[in-house]
Scaffold this motif. Structure first.
Motif, PDB file in Angstrom:
ATOM      1  N   CYS A 144       0.719  -1.292  -0.013  1.00 13.20           N
ATOM      2  CA  CYS A 144       0.007   0.195   0.093  1.00 13.20           C
ATOM      3  C   CYS A 144       0.624   1.351   0.033  1.00 13.20           C
ATOM      4  N   ALA A 145       1.934   1.297   0.705  1.00 17.54           N
ATOM      5  CA  ALA A 145       2.651   2.564   0.926  1.00 17.54           C
ATOM      6  C   ALA A 145       3.550   2.793  -0.315  1.00 17.54           C
ATOM      7  N   LYS A 146       3.514   2.524  -1.472  1.00 19.40           N
ATOM      8  CA  LYS A 146       4.240   2.658  -2.575  1.00 19.40           C
ATOM      9  C   LYS A 146       4.287   3.963  -2.971  1.00 19.40           C
ATOM     10  N   SER A 147       5.226   4.567  -3.689  1.00 16.51           N
ATOM     11  CA  SER A 147       5.265   5.719  -4.393  1.00 16.51           C
ATOM     12  C   SER A 147       4.053   6.051  -5.348  1.00 16.51           C
ATOM     13  N   ALA A 155       4.494   8.230   2.614  1.00 24.46           N
ATOM     14  CA  ALA A 155       4.273   9.690   3.246  1.00 24.46           C
ATOM     15  C   ALA A 155       4.229  10.775   2.259  1.00 24.46           C
ATOM     16  N   ALA A 156       4.748  10.731   0.996  1.00 26.51           N
ATOM     17  CA  ALA A 156       4.839  11.651  -0.036  1.00 26.51           C
ATOM     18  C   ALA A 156       3.556  11.907  -0.456  1.00 26.51           C
ATOM     19  N   THR A 157       2.781  10.763  -0.837  1.00 25.23           N
ATOM     20  CA  THR A 157       1.804  10.953  -1.749  1.00 25.23           C
ATOM     21  C   THR A 157       0.623  11.263  -1.110  1.00 25.23           C
ATOM     22  N   LYS A 158       0.457  10.253   0.087  1.00 29.55           N
ATOM     23  CA  LYS A 158      -0.905  10.217   0.767  1.00 29.55           C
ATOM     24  C   LYS A 158      -2.029  10.350   0.015  1.00 29.55           C
ATOM     25  N   ILE A 176      -4.491   9.317   2.984  1.00 35.04           N
ATOM     26  CA  ILE A 176      -4.134   8.103   3.699  1.00 35.04           C
ATOM     27  C   ILE A 176      -2.613   7.876   3.609  1.00 35.04           C
ATOM     28  N   ASN A 177      -1.825   7.805   4.946  1.00 38.88           N
ATOM     29  CA  ASN A 177      -0.586   7.684   4.716  1.00 38.88           C
ATOM     30  C   ASN A 177      -0.348   6.281   5.522  1.00 38.88           C
ATOM     31  N   LEU A 178       0.163   5.236   4.875  1.00 37.49           N
ATOM     32  CA  LEU A 178       0.353   3.902   5.321  1.00 37.49           C
ATOM     33  C   LEU A 178       1.811   3.410   5.430  1.00 37.49           C
TER      34      LEU A 178
END
Ligand code: HEC
Length: 239
Positions: free
Chosen positions: A62-65, A70-73, A77-79
């Motif tokens: 989920c927390a891929k670029s 954190a950068a895209t959210k 939603i920041n996972l």
């Protein structure tokens, strides 16, 4: 006036349902579960350890670029870390079936499912693990797999020992649909391709001159890195 309301009412109804259907984060929610990130305890098979099992899975799925990093959210939603996951990820502590996080990963309508198509859905085992973590209080636990003893005396099997580590820590970002750096790690041949030149060990052991992998979150534990080294020394067989 009447004409206007004919137009406005359906728009309002649409907006209401549309926003309530997407997984909007709750900015008021401040997580306050107990936090225990000590690594001085061995891993117990009955406990789900966020740092060891849940974070790597969520980061690679989920927390891929471009998604929930954190950068895209995406959709705010920041996972990418524990606090952000609890604050914005739609987790209802203790209640997996009431958690939007579980709802979207188990959604049967493909167009609403996360990770979004054409990414494959998470496996039943992965979904069970995430549900169990939420049931157990969605705690920020860690364990030290090295204290469980690292048994490297048996023959290391690619299918049993190596591929599960890649699946947990790497595959989500190195699949057919999102191949980080153009590299896929979904089967033996693809993993074998990065063994050459010491790349696999270089990135996982985070040696200088290599891009550290996973790029965020925890490094793969020492026992699994040792097993991969032994497997490579044995000629990296497909056993
Ligand atoms: C969150 C997503 C993500 C995860 C998880 C992840 N990778 Fe990557 N990986 C990337 C991206 C993005 C690149 C391309 C980076 C770049 O070119 O700067 C990359 C590049 C690489 C490369 C090429 C490095 C190079 O020097 O060109 C290798 C090898 C690699 N990853 C292996 C792994 C392995 C093994 C794991 C699991 C231990 C892993 N990756 C986990 C996103 C990820």
């Amino acid at each position: 006036m009447k004409k206007l309301s004919v137009l406005v009412v359906p728009v309002l109804i649409y907006l209401f349902f549309n926003t309530s259907c997407t997984h909007m984060p709750d900015p008021e929610f401040v997580p306050d579960p107990p936090t225990d990130t000590t690594q001085n305890n061995p891993c117990s098979p009955d406990t789900v350890y966020f740092q060891n099992e849940v974070l790597p899975l969520i980061v690679s799925s989920c927390a891929k670029s471009g998604c929930h990093d954190a950068a895209t959210k995406a959709e705010r939603i920041n996972l990418s870390d524990y606090n952000s996951i609890l604050r914005t990820g739609g987790i209802k502590v203790g209640n997996p079936n009431g958690s939007e996080f579980i709802e979207v990963i188990t959604e049967t309508r493909v167009k609403d499912r996360m990770p979004p198509s054409p990414e494959p859905a998470l496996s039943a085992t992965q979904i069970e693990l995430l549900k169990k973590w939420i049931s157990q209080g969605a705690k920020n636990l860690a364990c030290n797999a090295n204290l469980n003893g690292c048994d490297t005396s048996k023959t290391i099997s690619f299918q049993k020992d190596i591929m599960p580590v890649i699946e947990l820590n790497c595959k989500g970002c190195h699949s057919a649909y999102s191949a980080g750096g153009g590299i896929k790690l979904t089967n033996y041949t693809e993993v074998k391709n990065v063994v050459t030149g010491g790349v696999l060990i270089g990135v996982m052991d985070q040696l200088s001159g290599f891009k550290p992998m996973p790029p965020a979150g925890n490094k793969v534990d020492r026992c699994n890195i040792s097993k991969i080294k032994i497997w490579i020394r044995n000629g990296a067989p497909n056993n």
